[in-house]
Design a protein around this motif. Structure first.
Motif, mmCIF file in Angstrom:
data_model
loop_
_atom_site.group_PDB
_atom_site.id
_atom_site.type_symbol
_atom_site.label_atom_id
_atom_site.label_comp_id
_atom_site.label_asym_id
_atom_site.label_seq_id
_atom_site.Cartn_x
_atom_site.Cartn_y
_atom_site.Cartn_z
ATOM 1 N N LEU A 64 0.825 -1.213 0.000
ATOM 2 C CA LEU A 64 0.000 0.000 0.000
ATOM 3 C C LEU A 64 0.854 1.256 0.000
ATOM 4 O O LEU A 64 0.496 2.255 -0.638
ATOM 5 C CB LEU A 64 -0.949 0.006 1.195
ATOM 6 N N LYS A 65 1.986 1.224 0.681
ATOM 7 C CA LYS A 65 2.890 2.383 0.656
ATOM 8 C C LYS A 65 3.437 2.605 -0.748
ATOM 9 O O LYS A 65 3.561 3.741 -1.199
ATOM 10 C CB LYS A 65 4.028 2.208 1.656
ATOM 11 N N LYS A 66 3.761 1.524 -1.436
ATOM 12 C CA LYS A 66 4.273 1.640 -2.797
ATOM 13 C C LYS A 66 3.196 2.186 -3.734
ATOM 14 O O LYS A 66 3.469 3.049 -4.557
ATOM 15 C CB LYS A 66 4.762 0.287 -3.298
ATOM 16 N N VAL A 67 1.976 1.678 -3.606
ATOM 17 C CA VAL A 67 0.878 2.146 -4.446
ATOM 18 C C VAL A 67 0.570 3.603 -4.134
ATOM 19 O O VAL A 67 0.322 4.403 -5.035
ATOM 20 C CB VAL A 67 -0.383 1.260 -4.247
ATOM 21 N N GLU A 68 0.602 3.969 -2.860
ATOM 22 C CA GLU A 68 0.350 5.348 -2.460
ATOM 23 C C GLU A 68 1.404 6.281 -3.046
ATOM 24 O O GLU A 68 1.109 7.393 -3.454
ATOM 25 C CB GLU A 68 0.359 5.460 -0.930
ATOM 26 N N GLY A 69 2.639 5.814 -3.119
ATOM 27 C CA GLY A 69 3.716 6.602 -3.708
ATOM 28 C C GLY A 69 3.516 6.832 -5.197
ATOM 29 O O GLY A 69 3.993 7.807 -5.757
ATOM 30 N N ASN A 70 2.779 5.934 -5.853
ATOM 31 C CA ASN A 70 2.497 6.066 -7.282
ATOM 32 C C ASN A 70 1.194 6.804 -7.548
ATOM 33 O O ASN A 70 0.656 6.724 -8.634
ATOM 34 C CB ASN A 70 2.440 4.681 -7.948
ATOM 35 N N GLY A 71 0.662 7.470 -6.568
ATOM 36 C CA GLY A 71 -0.583 8.208 -6.743
ATOM 37 C C GLY A 71 -1.816 7.459 -6.295
ATOM 38 O O GLY A 71 -2.907 8.003 -6.291
ATOM 39 N N GLY A 72 -1.703 6.196 -5.953
ATOM 40 C CA GLY A 72 -2.823 5.437 -5.421
ATOM 41 C C GLY A 72 -3.829 4.982 -6.455
ATOM 42 O O GLY A 72 -4.901 4.507 -6.109
ATOM 43 N N ASN A 73 -3.500 5.108 -7.746
ATOM 44 C CA ASN A 73 -4.467 4.762 -8.786
ATOM 45 C C ASN A 73 -4.697 3.260 -8.903
ATOM 46 O O ASN A 73 -5.768 2.835 -9.309
ATOM 47 C CB ASN A 73 -3.999 5.307 -10.141
ATOM 48 N N ASN A 74 -3.727 2.461 -8.571
ATOM 49 C CA ASN A 74 -3.825 1.013 -8.741
ATOM 50 C C ASN A 74 -4.034 0.285 -7.419
ATOM 51 O O ASN A 74 -3.654 -0.876 -7.299
ATOM 52 C CB ASN A 74 -2.570 0.483 -9.435
ATOM 53 N N ALA A 75 -4.614 0.918 -6.452
ATOM 54 C CA ALA A 75 -4.765 0.304 -5.129
ATOM 55 C C ALA A 75 -5.631 -0.945 -5.181
ATOM 56 O O ALA A 75 -5.294 -1.965 -4.570
ATOM 57 C CB ALA A 75 -5.342 1.305 -4.137
ATOM 58 N N MET A 76 -6.732 -0.893 -5.904
ATOM 59 C CA MET A 76 -7.622 -2.061 -5.957
ATOM 60 C C MET A 76 -6.962 -3.212 -6.710
ATOM 61 O O MET A 76 -7.066 -4.363 -6.295
ATOM 62 C CB MET A 76 -8.950 -1.696 -6.610
ATOM 63 N N ARG A 77 -6.270 -2.918 -7.785
ATOM 64 C CA ARG A 77 -5.570 -3.965 -8.535
ATOM 65 C C ARG A 77 -4.493 -4.608 -7.658
ATOM 66 O O ARG A 77 -4.348 -5.823 -7.632
ATOM 67 C CB ARG A 77 -4.947 -3.388 -9.795
ATOM 68 N N ALA A 78 -3.750 -3.793 -6.929
ATOM 69 C CA ALA A 78 -2.706 -4.310 -6.045
ATOM 70 C C ALA A 78 -3.327 -5.174 -4.944
ATOM 71 O O ALA A 78 -2.776 -6.221 -4.582
ATOM 72 C CB ALA A 78 -1.913 -3.166 -5.434
ATOM 73 N N PHE A 79 -4.469 -4.748 -4.418
ATOM 74 C CA PHE A 79 -5.140 -5.524 -3.379
ATOM 75 C C PHE A 79 -5.590 -6.882 -3.916
ATOM 76 O O PHE A 79 -5.451 -7.903 -3.233
ATOM 77 C CB PHE A 79 -6.338 -4.761 -2.817
#
Length: 119
Positions: free
Chosen positions: A42-57
């Motif tokens: 989540l920290k990595k996704v947040e660093g990228n703007g948080g656009n792919n949070a659901m995909r990462a989850f």
């Protein structure tokens, strides 16, 4: 996780459950490792703007499910246990898995709501 571990230890003493210490250790270690991975992800996704949070989850949840199946299969192979002999381990491991799943889902709902408010 600490609460479920304490309840398990209490239940073992009260009802003389056939849960071994390694069952608890495997469940706790699994939960801890995946909690750390989820936090880092989540920290990595947040660093990228948080656009792919659901995909990462979804990738994380799939990897966690496959890992759980692999751990159960490995435990079966290493111990030689089958059928009812595996029930104490599987029930305890499933409890940790479901607890972690609920906590992760609740957290993802909060993250998604926060992202929607920002937009």
């Amino acid at each position: 996780m600490a609460g479920i571990t304490l309840m398990t230890l209490f239940a073992m003493q009260t009802w003389l459950l056939q849960v071994k210490a390694e069952h608890i250790a495997i469940g706790v270690l699994f939960s801890m490792l995946f909690s750390i991975w989820f936090t880092l992800l989540l920290k990595k996704v947040e660093g990228n703007g948080g656009n792919n949070a659901m995909r990462a989850f979804l990738v994380y949840a799939t990897a966690r499910l496959l890992s759980a199946v692999a751990i159960i299969a490995a435990y079966m192979a290493l111990t030689g246990q089958r059928g009812r002999q595996m029930m104490p381990f599987i029930l305890l491991f499933a409890t940790y898995f479901i607890l972690l799943d609920v906590l992760d889902a609740v957290y993802m709902v909060k993250v998604t709501k926060a992202q929607l408010k920002e937009e």
